[in-house]
Write an enzyme that holds these catalytic residues in place. Structure first.
Site, PDB file in Angstrom:
ATOM      1  N   GLU A  97       0.303  -7.653   2.406  1.00  0.00           N
ATOM      2  CA  GLU A  97       0.125  -6.850   3.613  1.00  0.00           C
ATOM      3  C   GLU A  97       0.558  -7.643   4.834  1.00  0.00           C
ATOM      4  O   GLU A  97       0.109  -8.761   5.054  1.00  0.00           O
ATOM      5  CB  GLU A  97      -1.330  -6.402   3.755  1.00  0.00           C
ATOM      6  CG  GLU A  97      -1.681  -5.283   2.787  1.00  0.00           C
ATOM      7  CD  GLU A  97      -3.099  -4.751   2.953  1.00  0.00           C
ATOM      8  OE1 GLU A  97      -3.852  -5.305   3.775  1.00  0.00           O
ATOM      9  OE2 GLU A  97      -3.436  -3.790   2.247  1.00  0.00           O
TER      10      GLU A  97
ATOM     11  N   THR B 174      -1.534   2.386  -8.071  1.00  0.00           N
ATOM     12  CA  THR B 174      -2.627   3.063  -8.760  1.00  0.00           C
ATOM     13  C   THR B 174      -2.067   4.144  -9.702  1.00  0.00           C
ATOM     14  O   THR B 174      -2.519   4.282 -10.845  1.00  0.00           O
ATOM     15  CB  THR B 174      -3.589   3.678  -7.732  1.00  0.00           C
ATOM     16  OG1 THR B 174      -3.985   2.642  -6.852  1.00  0.00           O
ATOM     17  CG2 THR B 174      -4.785   4.294  -8.389  1.00  0.00           C
TER      18      THR B 174
ATOM     19  N   SER C 112       0.838  -1.207   0.000  1.00  0.00           N
ATOM     20  CA  SER C 112       0.000   0.000   0.000  1.00  0.00           C
ATOM     21  C   SER C 112       0.874   1.260   0.000  1.00  0.00           C
ATOM     22  O   SER C 112       1.775   1.383   0.815  1.00  0.00           O
ATOM     23  CB  SER C 112      -0.889  -0.027   1.227  1.00  0.00           C
ATOM     24  OG  SER C 112      -1.671   1.117   1.233  1.00  0.00           O
ATOM     25  N   GLY C 113       0.605   2.122  -0.916  1.00  0.00           N
ATOM     26  CA  GLY C 113       1.353   3.380  -0.983  1.00  0.00           C
ATOM     27  C   GLY C 113       2.588   3.283  -1.857  1.00  0.00           C
ATOM     28  O   GLY C 113       3.345   4.242  -1.971  1.00  0.00           O
TER      29      GLY C 113
ATOM     30  N   SER D 128      -5.497   5.444  -0.610  1.00  0.00           N
ATOM     31  CA  SER D 128      -5.277   3.996  -0.708  1.00  0.00           C
ATOM     32  C   SER D 128      -6.475   3.321  -1.363  1.00  0.00           C
ATOM     33  O   SER D 128      -7.623   3.586  -1.016  1.00  0.00           O
ATOM     34  CB  SER D 128      -5.065   3.459   0.701  1.00  0.00           C
ATOM     35  OG  SER D 128      -4.842   2.088   0.633  1.00  0.00           O
ATOM     36  N   SER D 129      -6.176   2.461  -2.337  1.00  0.00           N
ATOM     37  CA  SER D 129      -7.274   1.723  -2.984  1.00  0.00           C
ATOM     38  C   SER D 129      -7.720   0.655  -2.006  1.00  0.00           C
ATOM     39  O   SER D 129      -6.911  -0.166  -1.572  1.00  0.00           O
ATOM     40  CB  SER D 129      -6.786   1.066  -4.268  1.00  0.00           C
ATOM     41  OG  SER D 129      -5.986   1.948  -4.995  1.00  0.00           O
TER      42      SER D 129
ATOM     43  N   GLY E 115      -1.325  -4.960  -2.570  1.00  0.00           N
ATOM     44  CA  GLY E 115      -0.106  -5.750  -2.440  1.00  0.00           C
ATOM     45  C   GLY E 115      -0.091  -6.533  -1.150  1.00  0.00           C
ATOM     46  O   GLY E 115      -1.034  -6.494  -0.363  1.00  0.00           O
TER      47      GLY E 115
ATOM     48  N   ASN F 200      -1.244   5.386   3.140  1.00  0.00           N
ATOM     49  CA  ASN F 200      -1.456   6.068   1.841  1.00  0.00           C
ATOM     50  C   ASN F 200      -2.695   6.953   1.956  1.00  0.00           C
ATOM     51  O   ASN F 200      -3.734   6.520   2.420  1.00  0.00           O
ATOM     52  CB  ASN F 200      -1.668   4.984   0.764  1.00  0.00           C
ATOM     53  CG  ASN F 200      -1.805   5.591  -0.625  1.00  0.00           C
ATOM     54  OD1 ASN F 200      -1.817   6.802  -0.775  1.00  0.00           O
ATOM     55  ND2 ASN F 200      -1.901   4.729  -1.624  1.00  0.00           N
TER      56      ASN F 200
HETATM   57  N1  LIG Z   1       5.245   8.039 -10.022  1.00  0.00           N
HETATM   58  C1  LIG Z   1       4.888   8.808  -9.009  1.00  0.00           C
HETATM   59  N2  LIG Z   1       5.244  10.103  -9.034  1.00  0.00           N
HETATM   60  C2  LIG Z   1       4.898  10.915  -8.036  1.00  0.00           C
HETATM   61  N3  LIG Z   1       4.179  10.516  -6.953  1.00  0.00           N
HETATM   62  C3  LIG Z   1       3.782   9.247  -6.884  1.00  0.00           C
HETATM   63  C4  LIG Z   1       4.115   8.334  -7.913  1.00  0.00           C
HETATM   64  N4  LIG Z   1       3.597   7.155  -7.580  1.00  0.00           N
HETATM   65  C5  LIG Z   1       2.954   7.327  -6.393  1.00  0.00           C
HETATM   66  N5  LIG Z   1       3.079   8.570  -5.984  1.00  0.00           N
HETATM   67  C6  LIG Z   1       2.549   9.132  -4.714  1.00  0.00           C
HETATM   68  O1  LIG Z   1       2.292   8.110  -3.828  1.00  0.00           O
HETATM   69  C7  LIG Z   1       0.936   8.081  -3.446  1.00  0.00           C
HETATM   70  C8  LIG Z   1       0.444   6.671  -3.314  1.00  0.00           C
HETATM   71  O2  LIG Z   1       0.410   6.038  -4.569  1.00  0.00           O
HETATM   72  P1  LIG Z   1      -0.704   4.999  -4.964  1.00  0.00           P
HETATM   73  O3  LIG Z   1      -2.017   5.448  -4.518  1.00  0.00           O
HETATM   74  O4  LIG Z   1      -0.505   4.703  -6.371  1.00  0.00           O
HETATM   75  O5  LIG Z   1      -0.287   3.779  -4.115  1.00  0.00           O
HETATM   76  P2  LIG Z   1      -0.893   2.332  -4.208  1.00  0.00           P
HETATM   77  O6  LIG Z   1       0.258   1.430  -4.458  1.00  0.00           O
HETATM   78  O7  LIG Z   1      -1.982   2.304  -5.186  1.00  0.00           O
HETATM   79  O8  LIG Z   1      -1.426   2.134  -2.755  1.00  0.00           O
HETATM   80  P3  LIG Z   1      -2.696   1.286  -2.298  1.00  0.00           P
HETATM   81  O9  LIG Z   1      -2.314  -0.122  -2.355  1.00  0.00           O
HETATM   82  O10 LIG Z   1      -2.903   1.771  -0.938  1.00  0.00           O
HETATM   83  O11 LIG Z   1      -3.758   1.663  -3.201  1.00  0.00           O
HETATM   84  C9  LIG Z   1       0.195   8.823  -4.501  1.00  0.00           C
HETATM   85  O12 LIG Z   1      -0.949   9.417  -3.971  1.00  0.00           O
HETATM   86  C10 LIG Z   1       1.223   9.837  -4.947  1.00  0.00           C
HETATM   87  O13 LIG Z   1       1.191  10.943  -4.105  1.00  0.00           O
HETATM   88 MG   LIG Z   2      -3.929   2.062  -5.095  1.00  0.00          MG
END
Ligand SMILES: Nc1ncnc2c1ncn2[C@@H]1O[C@H](COP(=O)(O)OP(=O)(O)OP(=O)(O)O)[C@@H](O)[C@H]1O
Ligand SMILES: [Mg+2]
Length: 1107
Positions: free
Chosen positions: A392, A115, A110-111, A163-164, A390, A160
């Site tokens: 956890e 996404t 997560s984070g 977070s999804s 992912g 996050n």
């Molecule tokens: N390539 C990137 N460039 C800049 N910031 C990023 C990038 N990827 C992620 N982030 C930052 O990290 C934060 C978390 O990313 P994201 O929501 O994609 O995580 P996730 O892997 O989908 O988490 P979860 O499993 O909780 O959904 C985003 O809100 C953004 O602020």
């Molecule tokens: Mg996500």
């Protein structure tokens, strides 16, 4: 000079190593160090072969611009620095060009940025695929589905801010050209427990906060909501606001996105009504109430909220109220109703809220799918993007973590399978001998969880379905029995004595050794969550709602379709959907993005090695590298390889003419690379050890430097030579231009001199010519003059001659005539008498006279006596006749004229004639009187009463009555008198009174004297001794002197038969009494006008000055 950077390989300007496969030596530390080094240089992407490792930078990097998209477009995977775009491009192109369905598997905790990565992939594909209004709409809808799903399915967690809380797999469908047609989204296991309860520091799903912050007052009122978060029990209070997140703005984005995706207004409205209802459900509170039969009962504390929910959802309030108080169990046509105690009522409420929300979420996904599904039935190419939670590992791991980790195990398995399979396939394709690779296969763990008989999920389902008391503990017991011997299962209570003394493992937990590490699960809640029970009364109450969306969300509430069979458990549902997903993924070409979270603080620039190390371990990245390197670490097609290293060998530099493979062989032989280090595939060279590659790279670098020097040298030489040649060329050009210029000048000078000389010559010639011409002209003129004179002379001569001739001819003729006459006379003399000549003469004369008279007859002038015209005389000999004739004619016409007169006219003319005879040529006054008719009586004596007396005194006929001036004899002054002439007398009377002053009989008048001049003075001389003469002669003056004198003369003549003496002289004597006075007329000045003045000079002289 701007540095031209044209990358042809990922090896160019590499920070650390861009591909972990090339890492040397390969161990955890070097792996982490390499990632850190790259991360510190903003290189967040690193490859393991074709897998992309992505480290969340937690800040926006300028590497996603449209320029970057262009840079990566249609470039080979290893040509540029590692990037998520390179992977997207590779996937898209092999989908479009090789017709291979693709899936992009994004994993990480997560984070870690899954996404975001999935959105980057989608936006890249959207940017590079086809364009056009329809395609753009599809793209827009696909992209806009993200904000909608994120609003409803994402929440702020400790890890996050966005977070999804659900798993998402999206198939994007393309046509044969690679234009997007539509998509299908699948969702996995929404974390619905979050609706009713959130851990500290976390939030509920975004949409609740977005509505309350962003909706208008009016809309909130419609939804019966209040803006204040604290009014709602379901909204955790401690972190209602998230830094950097504008809920209100996001709400607008979501509504806009819903509109773009194709939600109708009423649908959007319904969705928000359901969300509002869920929010308000949390505010329903229960209080205990004891009933007589000893059963605990609950009662809703404040029904107001319930009432509003019912209004919002169109549910009958009593129905819902009952559903919160009773539970009906149906078994074999038997219905048993039991009351719910407070705890059960709360459980029911929360279950309803969770179900309502999770079903709403699933409905949203279905609705979006309806909008974005491909409209055509043609065969589609598919690119799947999997953004799933992912691995956890929390402190307290529950059913959800178990499920999630199970999913990750499955993904790992498919990853291993596919990677190895691909590797193996490539070896076979390239004709390289396959050597077995040792790796950990996690199939055994998957089996532990999903085995249909002995798997943990099967166990759980069995427990849930089992009659009798079922608790989480009985479930654990069961596990302890069945799984005790499994290598990856750990429990204190299991038969396996290994963990009896493991104090880190509580009694209520079991532990699984996942491929990514050990995870300890609390069994509490497993059974309930797996059951996912919603009391039938509630679902039936929902179905009865007068709200089409809610009704549709609870189809099982329809009493007509009552189904006594239990619904499938959450675990089995998930297992089935994971199995479907796996099957789906296996048919596609996988592309991996493995996301790594660099720190727990959501902060940029921090690289927590321990945290990263943990992730690398559980993601099995080292394993991944090892698998990849098991055979050959590096491989490259022959052409790019030869192109990159050809400068290392004389035979291949600068050009290799033969096939690329032969070139590479020559090259490697030359470089003496040990044979075991490489192998020749069909299209690629395989290098076993990265060291070999780096050695090649070092050699290349060295050689490039030499080449650069050489190029520099040649370039400088070339530059100097070019410069020299240019100068030379310039010199030649300048010289030629100069020569041209000077020759031009010279030519112009010669030309102008020639022109001057020419002009002088021409001038001289012209002058000469002019002279000649002038001479010629003069000659011509002279000739003309001479000729003229000559012609004149000739003419005159001729004229003279002709005249002479004419004279002669005339003379001849005359002579001839005379001669003839003579001859005739001589001949005829005998026939004529002697006087014939005279007769002829007379006859001729007569003839002439006759002709003269006849002509005169025609030319006779007018009969007017005053006409002076008279025709000219034709013949000299008629002179006297002509004059006589004129005189006769004049007399005749005068007579004719006179004959017309009447007697009176005759009289007048006689008088006038008389006057003429008397005064013509004697008196200067006369000519003026000719035109004046003689009137005689100028004064009307008879008519004027003034002169009545005078008239009476004169009884004779008055011939003249006129006013005259009588000159005083003494002083010469004039006095007016009336002058009357009668037949016998001359009378003078006073002008005023008419009294007669003097009366003179005509017989006494002896003479009248007057001057010859132009005056009216006259003296009337009287007979000496007569009565009248006593006073002396009269000296009078009158304007009508001529008339008066004439009439006086005529009257005297007719009366006395004597002619009156009229003396015309400028000096005459007048008798004044005794004296004789001389009246003298002198020429006087004109100062008194035309009036003559009279002055008595002395006794003897009276002077009249006549002007
Ligand atoms: N390539 C990137 N460039 C800049 N910031 C990023 C990038 N990827 C992620 N982030 C930052 O990290 C934060 C978390 O990313 P994201 O929501 O994609 O995580 P996730 O892997 O989908 O988490 P979860 O499993 O909780 O959904 C985003 O809100 C953004 O602020
Ligand atoms: Mg996500």
């Amino acid at each position: 000079m701007a540095k031209m950077e044209v990358k042809t390989s990922l090896l160019d300007d590499m920070i650390g190593v861009g591909d972990m496969v090339l890492l040397e030596p390969l161990n955890e530390d070097s792996f982490i160090n390499n990632l850190k080094k790259r991360f510190d240089h903003n290189e967040v992407y690193t490859y393991i072969g074709s897998v992309v490792i992505s480290i969340n930078p937690y800040r926006s990097l300028p590497i996603y611009t449209p320029e970057k998209v262009e840079e990566y477009r249609n470039r080979n995977f290893y040509e540029l620095s590692p990037h998520i775009f390179a992977l997207s491009d590779e996937a898209y192109r092999s989908l479009r060009d090789q017709d291979k369905d693709q899936c992009i598997l994004i994993t990480g905790e997560s984070g870690a940025g899954k996404t975001e990565a999935s959105k980057l992939v989608m936006s890249y594909v959207a940017a590079v695929c086809g364009k056009g209004a329809e395609v753009n709409q599809v793209k827009e809808q696909l992209l806009q589905s993200n904000p909608v799903l994120e609003a409803f399915g994402n929440a702020k967690t400790m890890r996050n801010d966005n977070s999804s809380r659900f798993g998402k797999y999206m198939d994007i469908e393309f046509d044969f050209k690679g234009d997007p047609l539509g998509g299908v989204i699948s969702n996995y296991l929404l974390e619905k427990s979050r609706v009713v309860k959130q851990p500290r520091g976390e939030r509920n799903f975004h949409i609740f906060y977005q509505i309350l912050s962003g909706a208008s007052e009016e809309f909130l009122c419609k939804l019966k909501l209040e803006r204040d978060f604290s009014r709602y029990n379901y909204l955790g209070l401690d972190s209602a606001r998230v830094n950097g997140v504008d809920d209100a703005a996001n709400f607008r984005t979501v509504r806009n996105a819903m509109q773009i995706v194709g939600f109708m207004d009423h649908e959007t409205q319904s969705v928000f009504e359901v969300v509002a209802a869920v929010l308000k459900l949390g505010n329903i509170e229960f209080k205990p109430e004891s009933r007589a039969n000893g059963l605990d009962e609950s009662k809703i504390k404040d029904k107001n909220e319930l009432k509003e929910i019912c209004e919002l959802t169109g549910i009958d309030q009593s129905v819902l109220e009952r559903a919160f108080s009773f539970r009906t169990v149906e078994a074999k046509q038997e219905k048993v109703s039991t009351t719910l105690n407070v705890a059960q009522a709360y459980y029911a409420r929360d279950a309803l809220a969770k179900n309502l929300y999770s079903r709403l979420f699933s409905w949203l996904v279905t609705r979006i799918n309806e909008s974005i599904k491909a409209q055509t039935k043609v065969r589609k190419k598919v690119m799947g993007v999997l953004d799933i939670y992912g691995f956890e590992i929390f402190e307290d791991n529950s059913f959800e973590q178990f499920i999630i980790n199970y999913c990750n195990e499955k993904l790992q398995q498919i990853f291993i399978e596919l990677t190895l399979k691909e590797e193996q396939e490539e070896y076979i394709r390239e004709g390289i001998e396959w050597t077995h690779i040792e790796y950990f296969n996690n199939a055994i763990i998957c089996d532990l969880i999903e085995n249909n008989q002995t798997g943990i999920l099967a166990m759980l389902d069995e427990e849930c379905l089992r009659p009798g008391t079922v608790t989480d503990d009985t479930f654990l017991e069961k596990l302890n029995q069945v799984c005790a011997t499994h290598q990856h299962f750990e429990s204190r209570m299991s038969k396996c004595s290994r963990f009896l003394n493991d104090t880190s493992l509580p009694h209520s937990c079991f532990r699984i050794q996942h491929y990514a590490g050990k995870v300890m699960y609390q069994v509490e809640g497993f059974v309930d969550k797996n059951n996912d029970l919603l009391y039938r009364d509630l679902s039936q109450a929902m179905w009865k709602a007068n709200h089409s969306l809610i009704k549709a969300l609870f189809p099982e509430g329809n009493p007509a379709k009552i189904n006594l069979k239990r619904p499938p458990t959450a675990g089995s549902q998930f297992k089935a959907s994971v199995a479907t997903l796996m099957k789906n993924l296996q048919t596609k070409n996988p592309n991996y993005i493995r996301c790594i979270k660099p720190n727990d603080k959501k902060a940029a620039h921090i690289f927590n090695e321990a945290l990263v190390c943990h992730q690398i371990r559980y993601l099995g990245l080292l394993e991944n590298v090892r698998v990849r390197r098991a055979g050959y670490a590096f491989r490259q097609p022959y052409e790019p390889c030869l192109e990159r290293y050809k400068m290392l060998c004389k035979q291949t530099w600068p050009h290799w003419r033969g096939p690329a493979r032969a070139g590479v062989e020559v090259l490697f032989n030359e470089l003496r690379i040990p044979e075991e280090e490489f192998s020749f595939g069909r299209s690629k060279i395989f290098i076993r050890n990265p060291r070999t590659l780096f050695k090649l790279e070092d050699l290349r670098k060295q050689r490039l430097e030499d080449l650069a020097t050489l190029i520099g040298k040649i370039y400088r030489g070339w530059k100097c030579r070019t410069h020299f040649l240019l100068m030379k060329k310039c010199q030649v050009v300048i010289a030629s231009w100069y020569r041209r210029y000077s020759q031009q000048k010279k030519y112009q000078k010669i030309k102008s001199s020639a022109i001057t000389v020419q002009s002088y010559i021409r001038g001289w010639k012209a002058r000469k010519l002019l002279r000649e011409l002038k001479h010629l002209k003069r000659c011509n003129e002279a000739a003309t003059v001479i000729a003229a004179y000559w012609h004149g002379t000739q003419a005159r001569r001729e004229l003279k001659r002709l005249k002479e001739e004419a004279r002669r001819k005339h003379a001849v003729a005359v002579i001839w005539a005379y001669w003839l006459g003579l001859k005739v006379r001589r001949e005829y003399r005998k026939f004529f008498r002697a006087n014939a000549g005279r007769k002829i003469y007379e006859f001729t004369l007569q003839r002439i006279m006759q002709k003269y008279f006849l002509e005169m007859k025609n030319k006779i002038p007018s009969l007017s006596p005053i006409d002076k015209n008279w025709p000219a005389r034709p013949y000299l000999f008629l002179e006297s006749t002509h004059k006589e004739l004129k005189r006769i004619f004049h007399l005749w016409r005068c007579k004719k004229y006179r004959d017309q007169f009447t007697d009176q006219q005759k009289l007048i003319y006689e008088e006038k004639l008389e006057a003429s005879e008397l005064f013509k040529d004697k008196k200067a006054l006369y000519p003026a009187s000719v035109g004046q008719p003689f009137q005689g009586a100028y004064l009307e004596i008879s008519e004027n009463p003034k002169y009545k007396k005078l008239k009476d005194a004169v009884d004779e006929k008055i011939i003249i009555a006129e006013v005259v001036n009588k000159i005083n004899r003494a002083n010469g002054k004039a006095a007016s008198r009336i002058f009357l002439l009668t037949k016998n007398n001359v009378l003078l009377a006073d002008q005023k009174s008419g009294t007669i002053k003097s009366e003179v009989p005509l017989g006494d008048v002896t003479k009248v004297s007057m001057s010859s001049q132009n005056d009216g003075f006259f003296a009337v001389h009287l007979k000496e001794g007569s009565e009248a003469a006593s006073k002396g002669d009269f000296l009078l003056s009158s304007d009508h002197l001529i008339e008066m004198a004439t009439k006086l003369y005529r009257t005297t003549l007719s009366q006395t038969k004597q002619k009156l003496n009229i003396e015309i002289s400028d000096e005459f004597l007048v008798q004044f009494k005794q004296d004789k006075v001389c009246v003298k007329f002198i020429q006087g000045s004109q100062k008194n006008g035309n009036i003559p003045t009279c002055k008595r000079k002395n006794n003897r002289l009276l002077e009249v000055a006549v002007p």
